[in-house]
Design a protein around this motif. Structure first.
Motif, PDB file in Angstrom:
ATOM      1  N   THR A 155       1.463  -3.627   3.584  1.00  0.00           N
ATOM      2  CA  THR A 155       0.902  -2.589   3.737  1.00  0.00           C
ATOM      3  C   THR A 155      -1.127  -2.541   4.055  1.00  0.00           C
ATOM      4  OG1 THR A 155       0.001  -2.101   1.214  1.00  0.00           O
ATOM      5  CG2 THR A 155       2.201  -1.164   1.906  1.00  0.00           C
ATOM      6  N   HIS A 156      -1.172  -4.000   4.868  1.00  0.00           N
ATOM      7  CA  HIS A 156      -2.273  -3.518   4.825  1.00  0.00           C
ATOM      8  C   HIS A 156      -3.054  -4.009   6.296  1.00  0.00           C
ATOM      9  CE1 HIS A 156      -0.289  -7.582   6.464  1.00  0.00           C
ATOM     10  NE2 HIS A 156      -1.201  -7.455   7.459  1.00  0.00           N
ATOM     11  N   LEU A 157      -4.677  -3.803   6.473  1.00  0.00           N
ATOM     12  CA  LEU A 157      -4.826  -3.255   7.202  1.00  0.00           C
ATOM     13  C   LEU A 157      -4.859  -4.778   9.030  1.00  0.00           C
ATOM     14  CD1 LEU A 157      -8.127  -1.999   5.933  1.00  0.00           C
ATOM     15  CD2 LEU A 157      -6.089  -0.607   6.765  1.00  0.00           C
ATOM     16  N   HIS A 158      -3.939  -3.940   9.654  1.00  0.00           N
ATOM     17  CA  HIS A 158      -3.948  -4.767  11.102  1.00  0.00           C
ATOM     18  C   HIS A 158      -3.959  -3.983  12.287  1.00  0.00           C
ATOM     19  CE1 HIS A 158      -2.884  -8.670   9.944  1.00  0.00           C
ATOM     20  NE2 HIS A 158      -1.929  -8.868   8.958  1.00  0.00           N
ATOM     21  N   THR A 159      -3.853  -2.450  12.294  1.00  0.00           N
ATOM     22  CA  THR A 159      -4.081  -1.959  13.334  1.00  0.00           C
ATOM     23  C   THR A 159      -4.382  -0.607  13.060  1.00  0.00           C
ATOM     24  OG1 THR A 159      -1.923  -1.638  13.188  1.00  0.00           O
ATOM     25  CG2 THR A 159      -2.729  -3.110  14.909  1.00  0.00           C
ATOM     26  N   HIS A 160      -5.692   0.406  13.481  1.00  0.00           N
ATOM     27  CA  HIS A 160      -5.302   1.527  13.230  1.00  0.00           C
ATOM     28  C   HIS A 160      -5.048   2.213  13.745  1.00  0.00           C
ATOM     29  CE1 HIS A 160      -8.989   1.247  10.994  1.00  0.00           C
ATOM     30  NE2 HIS A 160     -10.126   0.866  12.193  1.00  0.00           N
ATOM     31  N   SER A 161      -4.553   3.747  14.055  1.00  0.00           N
ATOM     32  CA  SER A 161      -3.446   4.730  14.940  1.00  0.00           C
ATOM     33  C   SER A 161      -3.782   3.847  16.149  1.00  0.00           C
ATOM     34  CB  SER A 161      -4.104   5.972  14.094  1.00  0.00           C
ATOM     35  OG  SER A 161      -4.746   6.281  14.283  1.00  0.00           O
ATOM     36  N   THR A 162      -4.746   4.184  16.028  1.00  0.00           N
ATOM     37  CA  THR A 162      -4.848   3.934  17.946  1.00  0.00           C
ATOM     38  C   THR A 162      -4.663   2.091  18.311  1.00  0.00           C
ATOM     39  OG1 THR A 162      -7.564   2.304  17.232  1.00  0.00           O
ATOM     40  CG2 THR A 162      -7.558   5.050  17.418  1.00  0.00           C
ATOM     41  N   GLY A 163      -3.633   1.825  17.296  1.00  0.00           N
ATOM     42  CA  GLY A 163      -3.620   0.744  18.052  1.00  0.00           C
ATOM     43  C   GLY A 163      -4.373  -0.687  18.457  1.00  0.00           C
ATOM     44  N   HIS A 164      -5.718  -0.012  17.728  1.00  0.00           N
ATOM     45  CA  HIS A 164      -6.558  -1.305  17.905  1.00  0.00           C
ATOM     46  C   HIS A 164      -6.995  -1.852  16.605  1.00  0.00           C
ATOM     47  CE1 HIS A 164      -7.904  -0.206  22.072  1.00  0.00           C
ATOM     48  NE2 HIS A 164      -8.143   1.317  21.775  1.00  0.00           N
ATOM     49  N   PRO A 165      -7.265  -3.232  16.330  1.00  0.00           N
ATOM     50  CA  PRO A 165      -8.182  -3.398  15.440  1.00  0.00           C
ATOM     51  C   PRO A 165      -8.803  -3.514  14.786  1.00  0.00           C
ATOM     52  CG  PRO A 165      -8.176  -5.443  17.056  1.00  0.00           C
ATOM     53  CD  PRO A 165      -7.309  -3.777  17.649  1.00  0.00           C
ATOM     54  N   PRO A 166      -8.954  -2.925  12.700  1.00  0.00           N
ATOM     55  CA  PRO A 166      -9.945  -2.367  12.413  1.00  0.00           C
ATOM     56  C   PRO A 166     -11.160  -3.567  12.555  1.00  0.00           C
ATOM     57  CG  PRO A 166      -8.122  -3.610  10.918  1.00  0.00           C
ATOM     58  CD  PRO A 166      -7.940  -3.383  11.881  1.00  0.00           C
ATOM     59  N   LYS A 167     -12.550  -3.051  12.145  1.00  0.00           N
ATOM     60  CA  LYS A 167     -13.675  -4.163  12.628  1.00  0.00           C
ATOM     61  C   LYS A 167     -13.675  -4.902  11.147  1.00  0.00           C
ATOM     62  CE  LYS A 167     -16.806   0.042  14.682  1.00  0.00           C
ATOM     63  NZ  LYS A 167     -17.756   0.710  14.852  1.00  0.00           N
ATOM     64  N   LEU A 168     -14.516  -5.770  11.970  1.00  0.00           N
ATOM     65  CA  LEU A 168     -14.303  -7.186  10.814  1.00  0.00           C
ATOM     66  C   LEU A 168     -15.105  -6.661   9.130  1.00  0.00           C
ATOM     67  CD1 LEU A 168     -13.556  -9.657  10.133  1.00  0.00           C
ATOM     68  CD2 LEU A 168     -16.847 -10.061  10.662  1.00  0.00           C
ATOM     69  N   GLY A 169     -15.754  -5.391   9.645  1.00  0.00           N
ATOM     70  CA  GLY A 169     -16.425  -4.643   7.831  1.00  0.00           C
ATOM     71  C   GLY A 169     -15.455  -4.291   7.271  1.00  0.00           C
ATOM     72  N   THR A 170     -14.964  -3.551   7.780  1.00  0.00           N
ATOM     73  CA  THR A 170     -13.491  -2.758   7.284  1.00  0.00           C
ATOM     74  C   THR A 170     -12.746  -3.622   6.868  1.00  0.00           C
ATOM     75  OG1 THR A 170     -13.578  -1.236   8.699  1.00  0.00           O
ATOM     76  CG2 THR A 170     -12.293  -1.134   8.142  1.00  0.00           C
ATOM     77  N   ARG A 171     -12.495  -4.681   7.105  1.00  0.00           N
ATOM     78  CA  ARG A 171     -11.698  -5.766   7.264  1.00  0.00           C
ATOM     79  C   ARG A 171     -12.337  -6.674   6.155  1.00  0.00           C
ATOM     80  NH1 ARG A 171      -9.130  -8.973  12.165  1.00  0.00           N
ATOM     81  NH2 ARG A 171      -6.659  -8.967  10.583  1.00  0.00           N
ATOM     82  N   LEU A 172     -13.524  -6.514   5.781  1.00  0.00           N
ATOM     83  CA  LEU A 172     -13.714  -7.515   4.228  1.00  0.00           C
ATOM     84  C   LEU A 172     -13.704  -7.080   3.327  1.00  0.00           C
ATOM     85  CD1 LEU A 172     -16.837  -9.719   6.875  1.00  0.00           C
ATOM     86  CD2 LEU A 172     -14.480 -10.584   5.440  1.00  0.00           C
ATOM     87  N   LEU A 173     -14.107  -5.144   3.191  1.00  0.00           N
ATOM     88  CA  LEU A 173     -14.147  -4.648   2.299  1.00  0.00           C
ATOM     89  C   LEU A 173     -12.947  -4.683   1.935  1.00  0.00           C
ATOM     90  CD1 LEU A 173     -15.748  -2.122   0.535  1.00  0.00           C
ATOM     91  CD2 LEU A 173     -15.549  -0.972   2.171  1.00  0.00           C
ATOM     92  N   SER A 174     -11.776  -4.023   1.997  1.00  0.00           N
ATOM     93  CA  SER A 174      -9.946  -4.545   2.172  1.00  0.00           C
ATOM     94  C   SER A 174     -10.173  -5.524   1.884  1.00  0.00           C
ATOM     95  CB  SER A 174      -9.634  -4.529   3.196  1.00  0.00           C
ATOM     96  OG  SER A 174      -8.317  -3.383   2.829  1.00  0.00           O
ATOM     97  N   MET A 175     -10.811  -6.845   2.142  1.00  0.00           N
ATOM     98  CA  MET A 175     -10.317  -7.523   1.666  1.00  0.00           C
ATOM     99  C   MET A 175     -10.592  -8.151   0.398  1.00  0.00           C
ATOM    100  SD  MET A 175     -11.058 -11.673   2.393  1.00  0.00           S
ATOM    101  CE  MET A 175     -12.529 -12.060   1.334  1.00  0.00           C
ATOM    102  N   PHE A 176     -11.836  -7.745  -0.192  1.00  0.00           N
ATOM    103  CA  PHE A 176     -12.608  -7.749  -1.644  1.00  0.00           C
ATOM    104  C   PHE A 176     -12.020  -6.208  -2.203  1.00  0.00           C
ATOM    105  CE2 PHE A 176     -16.312  -9.912   0.732  1.00  0.00           C
ATOM    106  CZ  PHE A 176     -16.058 -10.878   0.143  1.00  0.00           C
ATOM    107  N   GLU A 177     -11.434  -5.345  -1.894  1.00  0.00           N
ATOM    108  CA  GLU A 177     -10.968  -4.569  -3.275  1.00  0.00           C
ATOM    109  C   GLU A 177      -9.459  -4.895  -3.154  1.00  0.00           C
ATOM    110  OE1 GLU A 177     -11.024  -1.280  -0.152  1.00  0.00           O
ATOM    111  OE2 GLU A 177     -12.446  -0.568  -0.857  1.00  0.00           O
ATOM    112  N   HIS A 178      -8.857  -5.603  -2.874  1.00  0.00           N
ATOM    113  CA  HIS A 178      -7.741  -6.258  -2.856  1.00  0.00           C
ATOM    114  C   HIS A 178      -7.785  -7.716  -3.641  1.00  0.00           C
ATOM    115  CE1 HIS A 178      -4.001  -8.820  -2.506  1.00  0.00           C
ATOM    116  NE2 HIS A 178      -2.898  -7.592  -2.363  1.00  0.00           N
ATOM    117  N   ALA A 179      -9.053  -8.216  -3.782  1.00  0.00           N
ATOM    118  CA  ALA A 179      -8.864 -10.019  -4.623  1.00  0.00           C
ATOM    119  C   ALA A 179      -9.445  -8.639  -5.972  1.00  0.00           C
ATOM    120  CB  ALA A 179     -10.036 -10.436  -4.105  1.00  0.00           C
ATOM    121  N   GLY A 180     -10.497  -8.018  -5.916  1.00  0.00           N
ATOM    122  CA  GLY A 180     -10.320  -6.487  -7.295  1.00  0.00           C
ATOM    123  C   GLY A 180      -9.260  -6.929  -8.150  1.00  0.00           C
ATOM    124  N   SER A 181      -8.368  -5.978  -7.576  1.00  0.00           N
ATOM    125  CA  SER A 181      -7.525  -5.416  -8.520  1.00  0.00           C
ATOM    126  C   SER A 181      -5.888  -6.501  -8.115  1.00  0.00           C
ATOM    127  CB  SER A 181      -6.207  -5.145  -6.962  1.00  0.00           C
ATOM    128  OG  SER A 181      -5.306  -4.209  -7.555  1.00  0.00           O
TER     129      SER A 181
END
Length: 303
Positions: A155-181
């Motif tokens: 369920t991790h972020l590889h693409t938005h609904s537009t088909g483009h990969p998310p920005k690096l900052g968004t992916r890093l934020l998601s990474m740290f949120e997942h790490a905390g959980s």
């Protein structure tokens, strides 16, 4: 033992175990979350050899690259197995990685400078045990052993609904949120295991335990049980083992040095958080039997 002294001893042991393990868990969940967000299934599957023996050697090589104890490896392996790493490769990584990495090699060498055969015996027995268990799982364990395998779809972020990969900052934020959980998920088992380990070490005198382990066979079983209860990090357990050189045989010390990093009370609870109970029970039996037999044989040959 007075109540005040016993309470102080309990707190000291509990805090020392927690402080020793937390840095490795943090490294583990950060690496695990990086893999979760940034690494695709195809990349994981691409570099794992198809041949089981080569795959096992690959898992051992990963242990050299990642100098992390079993506390940090369990969340990494759980993520890698979800990404497509074969179960037997992940288990070899968990079992062998905490022993053959360069940090543990150096600490064992320092602890046994006058007995270097202990250092190499530890590495060799770890590789033999890991290879045996890896091949056993490869040939006989066919079911998915992950506890949450039904929910293991990415369920991790590889693409938005537009088909483009998310920005690096968004992916890093998601990474740290997942790490905390994941840190909270793994950390609760660390705390429980550390509490029970500290209680056992406080209530049972070491002198009484040493009296039990005087026999040739029983000393191996005792040192394996002692390693399981102490739940030491593999970077520091060699110094504890070296303090018993005048009391226990080389083979029983070897059993302590190999069994503890592969399986202890703390890591058992963490394994139960990642894998099904039946598989963890099978793994416990395989590790205990292979380390026991291997340490007796190597003890007779080299010590």
């Amino acid at each position: 033992m007075s109540y005040g002294y016993g309470l102080q001893s309990f707190k000291t042991i509990f805090i020392s175990i927690i402080l020793e393990a937390i840095p490795f868990i943090l490294i583990g969940v950060l690496v695990s979350s990086f893999i979760h967000i940034f690494i695709s299934d195809k990349i994981i599957q691409k570099y794992i050899p198809r041949d089981p023996m080569l795959a096992i050697l690959f898992a051992c090589f990963l242990g050299v690259l990642f100098p992390i104890c079993e506390c940090g490896l369990i969340p990494i392996v759980r993520r890698l197995v979800k990404k497509g790493m074969p179960l037997y490769v992940g288990i070899v990584f968990i079992l062998v990685g905490p022993i053959i990495n360069p940090v543990v090699f150096a600490s064992t060498y320092l602890a046994f400078r006058t007995n270097p055969e202990m250092v190499y015996s530890r590495m060799v027995l770890a590789l033999l045990v890991g290879t045996f268990i890896g091949l056993f799982i490869y040939y006989f364990v066919k079911k998915n052993a992950l506890k949450d395998s039904e929910a293991s779809k990415d369920t991790h972020l590889h693409t938005h609904s537009t088909g483009h990969p998310p920005k690096l900052g968004t992916r890093l934020l998601s990474m740290f949120e997942h790490a905390g959980s994941e840190f909270i998920d793994i950390g609760k088992y660390l705390v429980l295991g550390s509490l029970l380990t500290a209680a056992i070490q406080t209530l049972v005198s070491r002198a009484s335990l040493i009296d039990i382990g005087q026999g040739q066979i029983s000393s191996h079983l005792f040192m394996m049980g002692f390693a399981y209860i102490l739940s030491l990090c593999s970077t520091s357990d060699a110094f504890v083992a070296s303090s018993f050189t005048s009391t226990f045989s080389g083979g029983s010390l070897l059993a302590f040095l190999v069994f503890g990093p592969m399986l202890d009370f703390k890591s058992t609870l963490m394994l139960l958080s990642a894998f099904r109970a039946k598989f963890v029970l099978l793994l416990i039996c395989l590790v205990a039997l292979s380390v026991f037999v291997g340490s007796i044989i190597m003890g007779a040959l080299f010590f």
